[in-house]
Design a protein around this motif. Structure first.
Motif, PDB file in Angstrom:
ATOM      1  N   VAL A 236      16.542  48.845  16.107  1.00  0.00           N
ATOM      2  CA  VAL A 236      16.016  48.548  14.783  1.00  0.00           C
ATOM      3  C   VAL A 236      14.623  49.164  14.712  1.00  0.00           C
ATOM      4  CG1 VAL A 236      15.311  46.749  13.170  1.00  0.00           C
ATOM      5  CG2 VAL A 236      17.352  46.426  14.572  1.00  0.00           C
ATOM      6  N   CYS A 237      14.468  50.114  13.796  1.00  0.00           N
ATOM      7  CA  CYS A 237      13.199  50.829  13.697  1.00  0.00           C
ATOM      8  C   CYS A 237      12.583  50.603  12.330  1.00  0.00           C
ATOM      9  CB  CYS A 237      13.415  52.331  13.891  1.00  0.00           C
ATOM     10  SG  CYS A 237      14.199  52.729  15.459  1.00  0.00           S
ATOM     11  N   GLY A 238      11.317  50.965  12.236  1.00  0.00           N
ATOM     12  CA  GLY A 238      10.614  50.836  10.965  1.00  0.00           C
ATOM     13  C   GLY A 238       9.128  50.831  11.218  1.00  0.00           C
TER      14      GLY A 238
ATOM     15  N   GLY B 130      10.936  45.882   3.818  1.00  0.00           N
ATOM     16  CA  GLY B 130      11.730  44.661   3.770  1.00  0.00           C
ATOM     17  C   GLY B 130      13.188  44.887   3.436  1.00  0.00           C
ATOM     18  N   ARG B 131      13.622  46.139   3.371  1.00  0.00           N
ATOM     19  CA  ARG B 131      15.048  46.435   3.150  1.00  0.00           C
ATOM     20  C   ARG B 131      15.555  47.336   4.258  1.00  0.00           C
ATOM     21  NH1 ARG B 131      15.665  45.076  -2.270  1.00  0.00           N
ATOM     22  NH2 ARG B 131      13.759  45.384  -3.460  1.00  0.00           N
ATOM     23  N   LYS B 132      16.881  47.257   4.471  1.00  0.00           N
ATOM     24  CA  LYS B 132      17.484  48.213   5.397  1.00  0.00           C
ATOM     25  C   LYS B 132      17.823  49.463   4.594  1.00  0.00           C
ATOM     26  CE  LYS B 132      21.758  48.074   6.758  1.00  0.00           C
ATOM     27  NZ  LYS B 132      23.018  47.548   7.336  1.00  0.00           N
ATOM     28  N   VAL B 133      17.249  50.605   4.992  1.00  0.00           N
ATOM     29  CA  VAL B 133      17.480  51.823   4.218  1.00  0.00           C
ATOM     30  C   VAL B 133      18.448  52.772   4.913  1.00  0.00           C
ATOM     31  CG1 VAL B 133      15.330  51.743   2.910  1.00  0.00           C
ATOM     32  CG2 VAL B 133      15.348  52.788   5.183  1.00  0.00           C
ATOM     33  N   ILE B 134      18.572  52.648   6.229  1.00  0.00           N
ATOM     34  CA  ILE B 134      19.481  53.520   6.958  1.00  0.00           C
ATOM     35  C   ILE B 134      20.189  52.697   8.028  1.00  0.00           C
ATOM     36  CG2 ILE B 134      19.629  55.466   8.597  1.00  0.00           C
ATOM     37  CD1 ILE B 134      17.225  56.692   7.078  1.00  0.00           C
TER      38      ILE B 134
ATOM     39  N   MET C 254       9.742  57.345   8.795  1.00  0.00           N
ATOM     40  CA  MET C 254       8.597  57.522   7.905  1.00  0.00           C
ATOM     41  C   MET C 254       9.026  57.547   6.445  1.00  0.00           C
ATOM     42  SD  MET C 254       5.709  60.020   9.360  1.00  0.00           S
ATOM     43  CE  MET C 254       6.432  61.488   8.693  1.00  0.00           C
ATOM     44  N   THR C 255      10.070  58.329   6.155  1.00  0.00           N
ATOM     45  CA  THR C 255      10.463  58.539   4.758  1.00  0.00           C
ATOM     46  C   THR C 255      11.504  57.536   4.287  1.00  0.00           C
ATOM     47  OG1 THR C 255      12.211  60.059   5.444  1.00  0.00           O
ATOM     48  CG2 THR C 255      10.052  61.012   4.962  1.00  0.00           C
ATOM     49  N   GLY C 256      12.282  57.014   5.214  1.00  0.00           N
ATOM     50  CA  GLY C 256      13.360  56.133   4.814  1.00  0.00           C
ATOM     51  C   GLY C 256      14.546  56.878   4.242  1.00  0.00           C
ATOM     52  N   VAL C 257      14.579  58.184   4.443  1.00  0.00           N
ATOM     53  CA  VAL C 257      15.672  58.992   3.888  1.00  0.00           C
ATOM     54  C   VAL C 257      16.424  59.676   5.017  1.00  0.00           C
ATOM     55  CG1 VAL C 257      16.278  60.868   2.301  1.00  0.00           C
ATOM     56  CG2 VAL C 257      14.291  59.396   1.827  1.00  0.00           C
ATOM     57  N   ASP C 258      17.763  59.608   4.946  1.00  0.00           N
ATOM     58  CA  ASP C 258      18.600  60.266   5.941  1.00  0.00           C
ATOM     59  C   ASP C 258      19.012  61.625   5.391  1.00  0.00           C
ATOM     60  OD1 ASP C 258      20.402  61.086   7.794  1.00  0.00           O
ATOM     61  OD2 ASP C 258      21.627  59.265   7.749  1.00  0.00           O
TER      62      ASP C 258
END
Lengths: 313, 250
Positions: free
Chosen positions: B35-37, B223-227, B244-248
């Motif tokens: 779990v990263c972030g 506070g959300r799971k983005v990937i 960093m970006t939260g984009v895959d």
């Protein structure tokens, strides 16, 4: 060598004090005087053992002396009124335990820091003591069934010494050999780690503070039986002595941690010191000065061993 | 297959701050889930809820398919979830054995039935056994934890999880503040947990660790799971960019 010094340095200093008085203080080494010191130590030691148990869970109990005075007054009140000794003793112990339980609830449920909660309890206990006695003492020729608790001997050993040995043995077994003791220690050493390991840390603190109150109750009963009297503030003089005993005890045996053998050795050392000073003709206020110095110096010694503050209060 | 742990719509508010805004996350038997972030993404809050240290404000947690509520760390431990916190896990001045068995001491019946007497010798023997299982050569179980290396301390914390027989071990930044050699030791420890069939949730800032260990990675942001995807094919740089970006963008 360094380890030996860290573990026993202040105990050896205590031994040096004893030897000094043997040489320098008239009558210090007489058997009567030495026995007196040991008997006198028992009140202090039992009170300080309670404080030690609270401090092992990292909570202070500044109410011990005033709770002991209140418990003494309640005990004396009942004996004086002709009630059975068993009832008076149970009431004395009960008052101590109850005050300890209230301290525990204040600290863990109401989240009042122990410094404040027990200071408040001290003031209330003192006030209640004066209320009950209207400021005078209970004195009388009380039944030997009661006074014998402190004055009798068993196989030539004074009862007070047996009480002290018994209390110390129970406290030592509790801390070192039982699960509750291990959990109290873990709570005091690292509260968050203990809590995250599933230990009910608040309950451990309540146990520590309750036992501190119970020890104050026992001290009170023995003091009352020994003196055949009960007065508000009769245990007041033990306050600084008990704190000094625990803090001095923290400099030895298990340096940096409140521990039972350390408290016992320190209590004896302090009583020797007080007795010797009196025999050498020092004024009574010298004891306070010495005690204050020992309190500060002890914590400084613990801090140097641990390389950080030993108490976070 | 039913996930070992399943979170649905988990929220957590601290006063006016919404640390978790509805997180769904499944943890599958036997995997290492990273779990990263970034800081403040909600990782710590999430593991505190799963470990019973905090209660969620909303959402549902299922263990082996059955709804559970953890009101204390003890609840989670007894249900097979052990959490190893970065700095808070151990009592530095207590011994290895005392730390391994903290909160789950071995006792033997003696004296009175309600007095639980410690079995100190048994605890030392068993603690040595756990460390041997983890292939960490420390012999004196009386040694205070503060005199151990960082990697050895993690081993003590993991030994505690073994003693609880945790099926799911959550590790919070296990290699933070460790040197290269010590980090290698801890990575090996985590692999050994997996080899024993245990499930590991790894919270980490260190993308090299994640790439070396994880089967799957979930990334939190705000506070959300983005990937949420298998690790396969990701390298540390790509992963760091995703955190960093939260984009895959693969």
């Amino acid at each position: 060598m360094r380890a030996v010094f860290e573990t026993w340095g202040t105990a050896l200093a205590g031994l040096a004090v004893v030897l000094f008085f043997v040489v320098a203080a008239p009558n210090f080494a007489s058997p009567t005087n030495l026995l007196n010191i040991v008997k006198e130590t028992s009140f202090l030691a039992i009170l300080a053992l309670g404080f030690t148990l609270a401090l092992i869970t990292a909570e202070l109990d500044l109410s011990i002396a005033d709770v002991a005075s209140l418990a003494a007054v309640v005990t004396g009140f009942l004996i004086h009124g002709g009630h059975p000794p068993a009832l008076a003793v149970a009431a004395g112990l009960g008052v101590g335990l109850l005050c300890g339980l209230v301290n525990g609830v204040s600290v863990t449920r109401l989240r009042v820091p122990a410094l404040i909660a027990t200071l408040g309890m001290a003031a209330m206990a003192r006030g209640l003591g004066f209320m009950l006695t209207e400021g005078v003492s209970f004195v009388g020729r009380w039944p030997t069934g009661f006074t014998g608790l402190a004055r009798a001997s068993v196989w030539g050993i004074p009862a007070l010494v047996l009480w002290m040995a018994g209390a110390a043995a129970i406290a030592l077994v509790l801390v070192k050999a039982t699960r509750t003791g291990a959990r109290m220690t873990a709570t005091g050493e690292a509260e968050e780690a203990a809590r995250l390991s599933g230990i009910a840390t608040a309950r451990m603190k309540r146990i520590g503070l309750a036992l501190s109150g119970l020890a104050a109750g026992l001290t009170a009963v023995l003091l009352t039986a020994s003196l055949s009297s009960a007065a508000p503030n009769m245990a007041g003089d033990y306050f600084l002595y008990a704190i000094a005993a625990v803090l001095l005890g923290m400099t030895m045996v298990e340096p940096g941690r409140a521990n039972i053998p350390g408290t016992l050795i320190a209590a004896l050392t302090l009583k020797v010191l007080g007795n010797g000073l009196v025999l050498m003709g020092a004024a009574y206020y010298v004891q306070d000065i010495v005690l204050g110095f020992i309190i500060i110096a002890s914590v400084a010694v613990s801090a140097s061993v641990m390389r950080k503050a030993p108490l976070r209060l | 297959m039913t996930p070992i742990l399943s979170l649905a719509g988990i929220t957590k508010r601290y006063g006016g701050v919404e640390a978790l805004k509805g997180v769904d996350l499944d943890v599958h038997q036997g995997e290492i889930l990273a779990v990263c972030g970034d800081n403040g993404a909600g990782k710590s809050t999430l593991i505190r809820i799963v470990s019973g240290a905090h209660e969620a404000s909303g959402g549902e947690m299922r263990l082996h398919g059955a709804p559970v509520v953890f009101r204390s760390p003890h609840d989670a431990l007894t249900r097979g979830i052990a959490t190893i916190y970065q700095d808070l896990a151990l009592a530095p001045r207590l011994s290895i054995a005392e730390n391994v068995f903290m909160g789950a001491e071995l006792v033997r019946p003696l004296l009175l039935p309600f007095v639980k007497m410690l079995d100190r010798k048994g605890m030392r023997t068993a603690a040595r056994g756990y460390l041997e299982r983890l292939q960490v050569p420390v012999t004196d179980m009386r040694r205070p934890v503060e005199r151990l290396s960082g990697g050895q301390r993690q081993a003590v914390a993991i030994a505690r999880a073994l003693h609880w027989n945790a099926r799911l071990v959550i590790m919070d930044e296990p290699t933070a503040a460790l040197g290269v050699k010590e980090t290698g030791l801890v990575l090996d420890l985590i692999r050994r947990l997996k080899a024993e069939g245990r499930t590991v949730v790894l919270i980490s800032h260190n993308m090299a660790d994640v790439v070396a260990l994880a089967d799957r990675v979930a990334i939190l942001k705000g506070g959300r799971k983005v990937i949420d995807r298998p690790l396969k094919g990701l390298d540390a740089d790509t992963l760091a960019h995703m955190v960093m970006t939260g984009v895959d963008r693969t």
